[in-house]
Design a protein around this motif. Structure first.
Motif, mmCIF file in Angstrom:
data_model
loop_
_atom_site.group_PDB
_atom_site.id
_atom_site.type_symbol
_atom_site.label_atom_id
_atom_site.label_comp_id
_atom_site.label_asym_id
_atom_site.label_seq_id
_atom_site.Cartn_x
_atom_site.Cartn_y
_atom_site.Cartn_z
ATOM 1 N N LEU A 1 -6.916 -3.769 38.011
ATOM 2 C CA LEU A 1 -7.747 -3.706 39.206
ATOM 3 C C LEU A 1 -7.287 -2.534 40.072
ATOM 4 O O LEU A 1 -6.371 -2.662 40.876
ATOM 5 N N ILE A 2 -7.924 -1.379 39.895
ATOM 6 C CA ILE A 2 -7.557 -0.225 40.714
ATOM 7 C C ILE A 2 -8.357 -0.205 42.003
ATOM 8 O O ILE A 2 -7.959 0.429 42.976
ATOM 9 N N ASN A 3 -9.512 -0.905 42.016
ATOM 10 C CA ASN A 3 -10.369 -0.966 43.188
ATOM 11 C C ASN A 3 -10.729 -2.410 43.501
ATOM 12 O O ASN A 3 -10.669 -3.274 42.640
ATOM 13 N N ALA A 4 -11.145 -2.625 44.752
ATOM 14 C CA ALA A 4 -11.654 -3.927 45.176
ATOM 15 C C ALA A 4 -12.939 -3.688 45.958
ATOM 16 O O ALA A 4 -12.977 -2.819 46.842
ATOM 17 N N ARG A 5 -13.994 -4.419 45.651
ATOM 18 C CA ARG A 5 -15.260 -4.276 46.365
ATOM 19 C C ARG A 5 -15.107 -4.781 47.798
ATOM 20 O O ARG A 5 -14.752 -5.945 48.016
ATOM 21 N N ALA A 6 -15.391 -3.924 48.765
ATOM 22 C CA ALA A 6 -15.281 -4.325 50.167
ATOM 23 C C ALA A 6 -16.216 -5.478 50.496
ATOM 24 O O ALA A 6 -15.907 -6.324 51.334
ATOM 25 N N GLU A 7 -17.370 -5.521 49.821
ATOM 26 C CA GLU A 7 -18.370 -6.537 50.121
ATOM 27 C C GLU A 7 -17.931 -7.947 49.727
ATOM 28 O O GLU A 7 -18.428 -8.929 50.283
ATOM 29 N N THR A 8 -17.000 -8.053 48.777
ATOM 30 C CA THR A 8 -16.617 -9.375 48.270
ATOM 31 C C THR A 8 -15.119 -9.661 48.351
ATOM 32 O O THR A 8 -14.692 -10.762 48.008
ATOM 33 N N ALA A 9 -14.323 -8.700 48.798
ATOM 34 C CA ALA A 9 -12.860 -8.864 48.767
ATOM 35 C C ALA A 9 -12.374 -10.014 49.634
ATOM 36 O O ALA A 9 -11.373 -10.661 49.315
ATOM 37 N N ILE A 10 -13.081 -10.284 50.743
ATOM 38 C CA ILE A 10 -12.635 -11.348 51.646
ATOM 39 C C ILE A 10 -12.647 -12.705 50.944
ATOM 40 O O ILE A 10 -11.750 -13.533 51.158
ATOM 41 N N GLY A 11 -13.630 -12.948 50.096
ATOM 42 C CA GLY A 11 -13.738 -14.256 49.474
ATOM 43 C C GLY A 11 -13.280 -14.332 48.043
ATOM 44 O O GLY A 11 -13.130 -15.434 47.506
ATOM 45 N N LYS A 12 -13.040 -13.196 47.399
ATOM 46 C CA LYS A 12 -12.675 -13.217 45.989
ATOM 47 C C LYS A 12 -11.233 -13.676 45.803
ATOM 48 O O LYS A 12 -10.316 -13.238 46.509
ATOM 49 N N ALA A 13 -11.019 -14.546 44.831
ATOM 50 C CA ALA A 13 -9.695 -15.135 44.628
ATOM 51 C C ALA A 13 -8.600 -14.089 44.435
ATOM 52 O O ALA A 13 -7.479 -14.254 44.933
ATOM 53 N N SER A 14 -8.907 -13.011 43.726
ATOM 54 C CA SER A 14 -7.887 -12.004 43.438
ATOM 55 C C SER A 14 -7.380 -11.311 44.693
ATOM 56 O O SER A 14 -6.209 -10.913 44.767
ATOM 57 N N PHE A 15 -8.251 -11.157 45.695
ATOM 58 C CA PHE A 15 -7.912 -10.340 46.856
ATOM 59 C C PHE A 15 -7.836 -11.107 48.172
ATOM 60 O O PHE A 15 -7.448 -10.535 49.190
ATOM 61 N N ARG A 16 -8.201 -12.377 48.177
ATOM 62 C CA ARG A 16 -8.323 -13.136 49.423
ATOM 63 C C ARG A 16 -7.028 -13.121 50.236
ATOM 64 O O ARG A 16 -7.040 -12.867 51.453
#
Length: 248
Positions: free
Chosen positions: A73-88
């Motif tokens: 995972l070199i990037n994280a989508r700003a639109e979904t990062a708040i709720g995504k398990a990997s990045f929450r």
């Protein structure tokens, strides 16, 4: 990252930074420079000191058991990062800044356009350092060893980048550094408005050769301008593809 330590110190107000060589072609899994909010308060200020650290470019959530079984995972989508398990968790507790001199991206022409893929060196028009929004996580292995890892947040491309690719890194402006790094009082929803595309005239895109496609090519010649294989159509969005940026 071709800026000097002195330029980064001035731009990001970090307390100190080790000297480092210029790097013209940074690839995933290699170390990247991050700026984080420290625990101590800066002398004569009510703001935390900012520290510079190195982390592996390739995010690993703490719950991953074996990195070999987890995608890079070199990037994280700003639109979904708040709720995504990997990045929450990182969005709540470990937001960072990723200083850079720019990034590389590929334009992959449609069948109608013809021609081969064209690499672009995309940099701020003023030639200064830019700070991308990033997330950090310290991953611990079963033997107790730890590695700091990071990803860069991306958003939909602005009008100048869209003809090349449909995504671009999130740029955090200097006046917003404090809010983005403040994970103690600023929750993810409080910084959501910062994760927007940069203004259309912020970057300039310079066509370069495919030398940048090989990690072993690390000299300044990877940024030498070339004639593009296909002329970009102004305002035309790039062909939809992966949400991950191709190069950085």
């Amino acid at each position: 990252m071709t800026a000097t330590p002195e330029e980064i110190l001035e731009f990001l107000s970090v307390i100190d930074i080790d000297d480092f060589p210029k790097r013209y072609n940074i690839a995933p899994t290699q170390p990247i420079l991050l700026v984080v909010a420290g625990e101590k308060m800066a002398p004569g200020s009510n703001l935390p000191e900012r520290r510079a650290v190195l982390a592996r470019w390739g995010f690993l959530p703490g719950w991953v058991k074996d990195p070999k079984d987890f995608p890079l995972l070199i990037n994280a989508r700003a639109e979904t990062a708040i709720g995504k398990a990997s990045f929450r968790a990182a969005m709540r507790h470990r937001r960072v800044l990723v200083p850079a001199s720019g990034f590389y991206e590929w334009h992959r022409p449609s069948k109608e356009e013809g021609g081969k893929a064209q690499a672009y060196w995309i940099r701020p028009r003023n030639g200064a350092v830019v700070a991308f929004a990033g997330l950090m996580e310290t991953w611990s292995s079963a033997d107790g060893s730890e590695v700091d890892t990071a990803a860069i947040l991306t958003t939909h491309a602005n009008a100048s980048i869209a003809p090349i690719h449909n995504r671009m890194p999130v740029v955090i402006q200097p006046q917003d550094f404090e809010q983005w790094l403040d994970c103690k009082t600023q929750e993810p929803r409080d910084v959501e408005h910062l994760m927007q595309p940069a203004q259309a005239d912020f970057f300039e895109a310079i066509p370069v050769s495919d030398l940048v496609n090989k990690v072993s090519n690390m000299g300044p010649d990877v940024q030498t301008p070339v004639e593009p294989s296909v002329k970009l159509k102004a305002g035309a969005p790039a062909k939809p593809g992966s949400d991950q940026l191709s190069l950085f």
